[in-house]
Design a protein around this motif. Structure first.
Motif, PDB file in Angstrom:
ATOM      1  N   GLU A 148      40.197  37.323  42.262  1.00 39.74           N
ATOM      2  CA  GLU A 148      41.390  38.139  42.522  1.00 39.74           C
ATOM      3  C   GLU A 148      41.107  39.628  42.371  1.00 39.74           C
ATOM      4  N   ASN A 149      41.687  40.403  43.285  1.00 34.98           N
ATOM      5  CA  ASN A 149      41.778  41.856  43.151  1.00 34.98           C
ATOM      6  C   ASN A 149      43.251  42.222  42.975  1.00 34.98           C
ATOM      7  N   PRO A 150      43.662  42.699  41.795  1.00 35.69           N
ATOM      8  CA  PRO A 150      45.059  43.104  41.609  1.00 35.69           C
ATOM      9  C   PRO A 150      45.259  44.564  42.034  1.00 35.69           C
ATOM     10  N   TYR A 151      45.927  44.777  43.157  1.00 34.09           N
ATOM     11  CA  TYR A 151      46.121  46.140  43.656  1.00 34.09           C
ATOM     12  C   TYR A 151      47.448  46.759  43.228  1.00 34.09           C
ATOM     13  N   VAL A 162      46.743  56.521  43.045  1.00 31.85           N
ATOM     14  CA  VAL A 162      45.449  56.108  42.518  1.00 31.85           C
ATOM     15  C   VAL A 162      45.643  54.871  41.666  1.00 31.85           C
ATOM     16  N   ARG A 163      44.663  53.998  41.678  1.00 30.83           N
ATOM     17  CA  ARG A 163      44.671  52.829  40.812  1.00 30.83           C
ATOM     18  C   ARG A 163      43.805  53.114  39.590  1.00 30.83           C
ATOM     19  N   GLU A 164      43.728  52.151  38.707  1.00 36.66           N
ATOM     20  CA  GLU A 164      43.006  52.356  37.458  1.00 36.66           C
ATOM     21  C   GLU A 164      41.563  52.777  37.693  1.00 36.66           C
ATOM     22  N   GLY A 165      40.872  52.099  38.587  1.00 31.37           N
ATOM     23  CA  GLY A 165      39.477  52.428  38.815  1.00 31.37           C
ATOM     24  C   GLY A 165      39.295  53.836  39.339  1.00 31.37           C
ATOM     25  N   GLU A 166      40.143  54.233  40.274  1.00 32.77           N
ATOM     26  CA  GLU A 166      40.037  55.578  40.823  1.00 32.77           C
ATOM     27  C   GLU A 166      40.340  56.625  39.761  1.00 32.77           C
ATOM     28  N   GLN A 167      41.379  56.391  38.949  1.00 30.13           N
ATOM     29  CA  GLN A 167      41.754  57.343  37.902  1.00 30.13           C
ATOM     30  C   GLN A 167      40.594  57.564  36.937  1.00 30.13           C
ATOM     31  N   MET A 168      39.980  56.468  36.513  1.00 35.58           N
ATOM     32  CA  MET A 168      38.846  56.551  35.605  1.00 35.58           C
ATOM     33  C   MET A 168      37.670  57.269  36.252  1.00 35.58           C
ATOM     34  N   ARG A 169      37.331  56.873  37.454  1.00 34.50           N
ATOM     35  CA  ARG A 169      36.129  57.394  38.097  1.00 34.50           C
ATOM     36  C   ARG A 169      36.290  58.852  38.518  1.00 34.50           C
ATOM     37  N   ASN A 224      35.563  49.972  43.396  1.00 34.44           N
ATOM     38  CA  ASN A 224      36.046  51.241  43.931  1.00 34.44           C
ATOM     39  C   ASN A 224      37.503  51.499  43.583  1.00 34.44           C
ATOM     40  N   VAL A 225      38.315  50.453  43.580  1.00 36.81           N
ATOM     41  CA  VAL A 225      39.740  50.612  43.308  1.00 36.81           C
ATOM     42  C   VAL A 225      40.212  49.623  42.250  1.00 36.81           C
ATOM     43  N   ALA A 226      40.043  48.334  42.516  1.00 33.98           N
ATOM     44  CA  ALA A 226      40.624  47.306  41.649  1.00 33.98           C
ATOM     45  C   ALA A 226      39.585  46.700  40.726  1.00 33.98           C
ATOM     46  N   ILE A 258      50.326  46.594  48.944  1.00 30.76           N
ATOM     47  CA  ILE A 258      49.371  45.510  48.729  1.00 30.76           C
ATOM     48  C   ILE A 258      49.405  45.134  47.253  1.00 30.76           C
ATOM     49  N   GLY A 259      49.701  43.874  46.976  1.00 30.64           N
ATOM     50  CA  GLY A 259      49.714  43.387  45.599  1.00 30.64           C
ATOM     51  C   GLY A 259      48.403  42.698  45.267  1.00 30.64           C
ATOM     52  N   ARG A 260      48.471  41.437  44.884  1.00 31.00           N
ATOM     53  CA  ARG A 260      47.256  40.687  44.569  1.00 31.00           C
ATOM     54  C   ARG A 260      46.561  40.243  45.855  1.00 31.00           C
ATOM     55  N   VAL A 261      45.240  40.263  45.818  1.00 31.75           N
ATOM     56  CA  VAL A 261      44.439  39.760  46.931  1.00 31.75           C
ATOM     57  C   VAL A 261      43.466  38.730  46.373  1.00 31.75           C
ATOM     58  N   HIS A 262      43.532  37.521  46.908  1.00 28.50           N
ATOM     59  CA  HIS A 262      42.566  36.487  46.549  1.00 28.50           C
ATOM     60  C   HIS A 262      41.492  36.470  47.626  1.00 28.50           C
ATOM     61  N   ALA A 263      40.344  37.074  47.305  1.00 26.17           N
ATOM     62  CA  ALA A 263      39.254  37.081  48.274  1.00 26.17           C
ATOM     63  C   ALA A 263      38.852  35.660  48.640  1.00 26.17           C
TER      64      ALA A 263
END
Length: 756
Positions: free
Chosen positions: A200-203, A435-442, A178-180, A104-109
């Motif tokens: 945008e959510n960049p995954y 893990v993505r940036e948010g998960e790594q940080m959290r 939570n993730v992006a 999953i790449g970019r997601v435009h909600a």
């Protein structure tokens, strides 16, 4: 679906979404996402759908969920319209029901593109619109004309477009991280207006294995007349969705920080000298903590969190005990996700260092500070917080620091815990830890919070700030304030960022304004800033509603500046609103409504960072005051009566200074118009102020520390005159002054009048 403000139409055949407001609309918006590098727009018929009611943390309303089958991938948009709010939320669930992993790449909600027939309609004269941009870090945050920067704007987490011509504010922001890290992108050109817009959510090629699902971050859409109200409401929504309790006014930290006065020259002797001064001069105001910044740990090496043997020979547990004897507490700076190459953790746990997947090398930066011994200059690596050993080490480290008596932690360089491996990877490279940036940080922050407990204070610095939601007690509100050197462009930029986050203050956490520094250049004992710069710094800290951190070398600071600290202590604890945020080059009018048990009034900070005098027109209706009422205006710093006014006042603000106006409703009898004790001019220090018409006496209670002295200023209407009495005197034909000395924490006072 519709409510009193919005009409929502989701076309199940074309996948387009329309949201209509009285003066604005989103037309033919689409949902798009990137799967295995291919961009897919959900512009075909839905395979299934269901409409139902819902109830969540903030309200109830109507919900529609549709299903789009893309081979083995199922995408389920969920759209909610609230019954009692002009608001919509939207998120996607992406399910991998196939046999192979997908990326999953970019997601435009949601996206609006004029090329695809979409339109974002925000009324006429859109060229006059202004856009709020959030950096989501320490960099500039504020408002600029939509036509600036080539019309291309990217905002972290939340964005607002405000069209003053029709008074409509369009806010979009993500309610989860939570993730992006969500971004709001706006494209404007002078021919077509808003040519494109998307959330945008960049995954970053997040891997979904067969049977796994991803729920995207929750997008919030809101239409309101007042952009400040829109931001405050968004803050309330963030708090409720993330189970964050509002912080009471009374819980506002007051402390001394060592960084700007001492840097790497800090020692236990210096801390104890400051503890003596704090205990004698500021403890009764509520200052009860000394935070030692960078310079306390072994060889100035990140990752080696034990005391520096020369600077702190007795250790920090001993120091915390000495402070406790004085009724004070110890706080520490720490960079938890940086690991210096001279540390034992670096040598013993190479598997816990974040590595570039392409080369296998640790991701490292150079660590060399002015004043740091050259033999301690070194590289620092980033910790991979997803490793169980990293989490164990973080917990052990913070439990040990807590056992020394530390309950306040300044967590710095947290961006070190936010660098995802795929940021350095070749296209298609496997993300080993998934893990993505948010998960790594959290993950890292969660380990720290578990170790120190819910009551410990965690201040987060240098991070994508939304990653700290629900875990941090405070965020560093803007770039470093710096020593006072007359750099007003820097002050303008950082104070703009600070007050632009007013809507986060106490809703999500404390927004830390950085230290109140009133001295001069670093290591220049006794030197002070210009009086104008000092007033800017003090007014901004006091009106921010955040913590108050004393930042000077108190052993050499002149008495006049020591007293200036007390004018902000204790903090009132409520943030001002930057009422000109969406119309001025920088927010120069900060409005704080002050409520006491005896009156309600406004304290308005007027800021001028430029070299020339500036005239500010202040409309009372922008403060929520009656346009027909008459109000008395007093300037705090110069102790000047500016007259009685209806509707508005025109104020001349000298260059490179700040003013603090008290604006009170004019009364027919004598009343308190100001004090010299505190910048709120009665909000902290005065209680039970009463006028007795029968005895013609104005009385009240003043609460300050023993030994303080100051004045209370009284406005006297023409039909009254001051009776002769000790400590009270007339200053002008309308203003009297009562001098007060404070022998005990609570002093009763009264003034007698007669009819003229």
């Amino acid at each position: 679906m519709k409510n009193p403000w919005l009409h929502l139409n989701y076309d199940l055949e074309s996948g387009s979404l329309d949201i209509s407001h009285e003066d604005a609309a989103i037309r033919n918006a689409q949902i798009g996402l990137q799967i295995d590098g291919e961009w897919i727009c959900l512009d075909g018929p839905a395979d299934d759908w269901v409409e139902t009611g819902f109830k969540d943390e903030v309200g109830d309303g109507w919900e529609i969920t549709s299903l789009h089958r893309l081979g083995g991938v199922h995408v389920k948009p969920r759209i909610r319209l609230y019954r009692e709010r002009p608001s919509v939320t939207l998120c996607l669930t992406i399910e991998n029901n196939g046999e192979d992993s997908i990326r999953i790449g970019r997601v435009h909600a949601l996206e609006v593109s004029t090329r695809r027939g979409g339109r974002l309609e925000l009324g006429g004269m859109i060229s006059s619109a202004r856009i709020f941009l959030e950096s989501n870090n320490l960099c500039w945050t504020g408002v600029r004309p939509i036509s600036e920067a080539g019309g291309r704007h990217r905002s972290g987490g939340v964005g607002v477009i405000y069209n003053p011509a029709v008074k409509i504010a369009f806010l979009t922001g993500f309610l989860t991280v939570n993730v992006a890290l969500g971004e709001i992108v706006t494209l404007y050109d002078h021919m077509s207006g808003i040519a494109g817009w998307w959330a945008e959510n960049p995954y970053d090629d997040l891997v979904l294995r067969p049977g796994e699902a991803l729920r995207t971050e929750l997008l919030y859409i809101d239409f309101r007349r007042d952009p400040l109200d829109a931001l405050e409401t968004y803050g309330d929504m963030l708090a409720k969705m993330n189970n964050i309790r509002r912080i009471p006014r009374s819980r506002t930290p007051m402390l001394w920080c060592s960084w700007y006065s001492h840097r790497l020259t800090i020692t236990e002797e210096a801390v104890l000298k400051h503890a003596d001064i704090i205990a004698e001069r500021f403890k009764e105001y509520g200052v009860d903590l000394l935070q030692i910044d960078f310079g306390w740990n072994w060889r100035d090496t990140p990752g080696e969190w034990r005391p520096h043997p020369e600077r702190f020979p007795h250790g920090l547990r001993w120091l915390a005990d000495r402070l406790k004897e004085k009724g004070l507490k110890l706080g520490l700076w720490i960079a938890p996700f940086y690991i210096g190459e001279q540390s034992s953790f670096y040598r013993e746990h190479p598997e816990c260092l974040l590595r570039n997947p392409s080369t296998g090398r640790a991701v490292e930066y150079r660590w060399a500070w002015s004043g740091q011994s050259r033999d301690t200059w070194q590289n620092v690596a980033l910790m991979d917080t997803s490793k169980p050993e990293s989490q164990r080490w973080l917990k052990e480290t913070f439990k040990r620091l807590s056992s020394w008596g530390v309950s306040y932690f300044k967590l710095d360089f947290l961006n070190g815990g936010s660098a995802a491996p795929l940021a350095f990877a070749k296209p298609g490279a496997e993300n080993e830890y998934r893990v993505r940036e948010g998960e790594q940080m959290r993950i890292g922050l969660s380990a720290i919070r578990e170790a120190v407990g819910r009551d410990a204070y965690l201040l987060g610095c240098n991070l994508p700030i939304s990653h700290g939601l629900g875990l941090l007690s405070a965020i560093f509100g803007a770039e470093d304030v710096g020593n006072a050197t007359g750099n007003f462009e820097h002050l303008k930029r950082r104070m703009t960022t600070l007050i632009s986050r007013f809507w986060q203050q106490k809703r999500l956490w404390h927004v830390d304004p950085d230290v109140l520094y009133l001295g001069g250049r670093f290591l220049k004992p006794g030197e002070v800033s210009s009086i104008g710069e000092a007033r800017i710094r003090a007014t901004a800290v006091a009106l921010s509603g955040g913590p108050v951190l004393l930042g000077d070398d108190l052993t050499t600071l002149p008495e006049e500046r020591m007293r200036m600290y007390t004018l902000c202590l204790p903090p009132y604890g409520v943030p001002a609103r930057p009422i000109d945020l969406f119309r001025s080059p920088y927010p120069s009018v900060w409005d704080l409504e002050v409520s006491a048990d005896w009156d309600v009034w406004h304290v308005v900070g007027l800021f001028n960072f430029d070299g020339q005098e500036r005239i500010i027109d202040l409309d009372f209706d922008e403060l929520g005051l009656s346009s027909d009422g008459e109000y008395s205006v007093w300037e705090f710093w110069d102790q000047a009566f500016l007259g009685n006014h209806r509707g508005k006042i025109k104020v001349e603000v000298p260059g490179r200074t700040a003013m603090a106006l008290a604006i009170r409703r004019l009364r027919r009898h004598p009343f308190v118009i100001s004090t010299s004790f505190h910048i709120t001019q009665g909000g902290v220090e005065l209680q039970r102020v009463m006028w007795d018409e029968r005895s013609l006496v104005l009385s009240g209670v003043c609460r300050r520390v023993r030994g303080a002295a100051g004045e209370i200023f009284i406005y006297i209407p023409p039909s009254y005159r001051l009776e002769e009495q000790r400590e009270a005197e007339m200053l002008t034909g309308e203003i009297a002054r009562l001098r007060l000395s404070i022998p005990s924490p609570e002093v009763k006072w009264k003034i007698r009048f007669s009819h003229s």
